[in-house]
Design a protein around this motif. Structure first.
Motif, short mmCIF file in Angstrom:
data_model
loop_
_atom_site.label_atom_id
_atom_site.label_comp_id
_atom_site.label_asym_id
_atom_site.label_seq_id
_atom_site.Cartn_x
_atom_site.Cartn_y
_atom_site.Cartn_z
N LYS A 65 -1.93 -9.34 -5.89
CA LYS A 65 -3.05 -8.82 -5.80
C LYS A 65 -3.12 -7.38 -5.71
CE LYS A 65 -4.66 -12.72 -3.37
NZ LYS A 65 -5.11 -13.33 -2.06
N GLY A 66 -3.40 -6.67 -6.73
CA GLY A 66 -3.21 -5.06 -6.86
C GLY A 66 -4.36 -4.57 -5.86
N VAL A 67 -4.41 -3.24 -6.04
CA VAL A 67 -5.36 -2.32 -5.29
C VAL A 67 -6.57 -2.47 -5.67
CG1 VAL A 67 -6.06 -0.07 -4.76
CG2 VAL A 67 -3.51 -0.59 -4.87
N ILE A 113 2.95 -13.64 -0.57
CA ILE A 113 1.63 -13.05 -1.08
C ILE A 113 2.15 -11.50 -1.32
CG2 ILE A 113 -0.58 -12.72 -1.09
CD1 ILE A 113 0.63 -15.85 0.82
N ILE A 114 1.94 -10.88 -2.35
CA ILE A 114 1.86 -9.41 -2.41
C ILE A 114 0.77 -8.91 -2.78
CG2 ILE A 114 3.22 -7.39 -3.51
CD1 ILE A 114 5.25 -9.95 -4.54
N ILE A 115 0.14 -7.77 -1.88
CA ILE A 115 -1.17 -7.17 -1.87
C ILE A 115 -1.07 -5.69 -2.10
CG2 ILE A 115 -2.21 -9.16 -0.62
CD1 ILE A 115 -2.29 -7.39 1.92
N ASN A 116 -2.06 -5.13 -2.44
CA ASN A 116 -2.22 -3.70 -2.28
C ASN A 116 -1.18 -2.71 -3.22
OD1 ASN A 116 -4.58 -4.01 -0.49
ND2 ASN A 116 -3.12 -3.73 1.18
N LEU A 117 -0.86 -3.44 -4.21
CA LEU A 117 0.02 -2.79 -4.91
C LEU A 117 -0.55 -1.52 -5.76
CD1 LEU A 117 2.22 -5.74 -6.49
CD2 LEU A 117 2.87 -3.89 -4.76
N ARG A 118 0.49 -0.58 -6.08
CA ARG A 118 -0.18 0.65 -7.04
C ARG A 118 -0.24 -0.16 -8.31
NH1 ARG A 118 2.38 5.74 -4.12
NH2 ARG A 118 1.65 5.40 -2.15
N PRO A 119 -0.82 0.52 -9.12
CA PRO A 119 -1.03 0.13 -10.63
C PRO A 119 0.43 0.07 -11.34
CG PRO A 119 -2.85 1.55 -10.04
CD PRO A 119 -1.99 1.52 -8.91
N ASN A 120 1.15 1.24 -11.28
CA ASN A 120 2.31 1.06 -11.80
C ASN A 120 3.25 0.05 -11.29
OD1 ASN A 120 2.48 2.42 -9.25
ND2 ASN A 120 4.49 3.23 -10.08
N GLU A 135 0.79 -1.17 -0.16
CA GLU A 135 -0.08 -0.07 -0.06
C GLU A 135 0.77 1.24 -0.13
OE1 GLU A 135 -3.73 1.94 2.45
OE2 GLU A 135 -2.49 0.42 3.56
N ASP A 136 2.04 1.23 0.67
CA ASP A 136 2.68 2.47 0.84
C ASP A 136 4.01 2.38 0.06
OD1 ASP A 136 0.84 3.89 2.41
OD2 ASP A 136 1.73 2.57 4.36
N LEU A 137 4.19 1.24 -0.94
CA LEU A 137 5.40 1.08 -1.53
C LEU A 137 5.07 2.03 -2.86
CD1 LEU A 137 8.08 -0.49 -2.03
CD2 LEU A 137 6.74 -2.10 -3.28
N GLU A 138 6.15 2.91 -2.88
CA GLU A 138 5.99 3.98 -3.99
C GLU A 138 6.81 3.53 -5.23
OE1 GLU A 138 7.36 7.61 -2.48
OE2 GLU A 138 5.80 7.47 -0.78
N TYR A 139 7.78 2.67 -5.11
CA TYR A 139 8.68 2.07 -6.44
C TYR A 139 9.37 0.83 -5.83
CZ TYR A 139 12.48 2.65 -9.58
OH TYR A 139 13.37 2.26 -10.45
#
Length: 106
Positions: free
Chosen positions: A104-106, A80-87, A52-56
């Motif tokens: 799993k994206g946002v 498991i990777i969740i709440n990623l930003r679209p980029n 969620e708070d990963l910018e890059y």
């Protein structure tokens, strides 16, 4: 940019939750790798990375995730990777890592 990683163990789900804040790049990847290996060695469990708070994240950061996953797979565990930003979701898709990790994206 700096990187902070909140980490906590969920006893109910028997899962580590890592929440990186900032960027995982060539400068911050060693710190992230240290934290990731520390939680892998402390308890045999799946790891949820809440982006969620990963910018890059760059290729160095992706390499850290891959090495962590390889280590976890030795004990049949997963990342498991969740709440990623679209980029960042797009980066996982372009590299094909969305087929290696549960993403799993946002």
């Amino acid at each position: 940019m700096a990187l902070n990683v909140d980490k906590k163990y969920n006893d109910e789900k028997k899962t580590w939750i890592l929440k990186p804040k900032g960027e995982i790049d060539i400068y911050t990847a060693p710190k992230f790798k240290e934290i990731l290996l520390e939680v892998i060695e402390s308890k045999e469990s799946d790891i949820i990375i809440d982006g969620e708070d990963l910018e890059y994240i760059d290729s160095t950061g992706l390499g850290v995730l891959i090495s962590g996953l390889k280590k976890l797979k030795e004990t049949d565990k997963n990342i498991i990777i969740i709440n990623l930003r679209p980029n960042i979701v797009k980066l996982f898709e372009i590299t094909g890592l969305n087929k290696v990790f549960v993403v799993k994206g946002v």
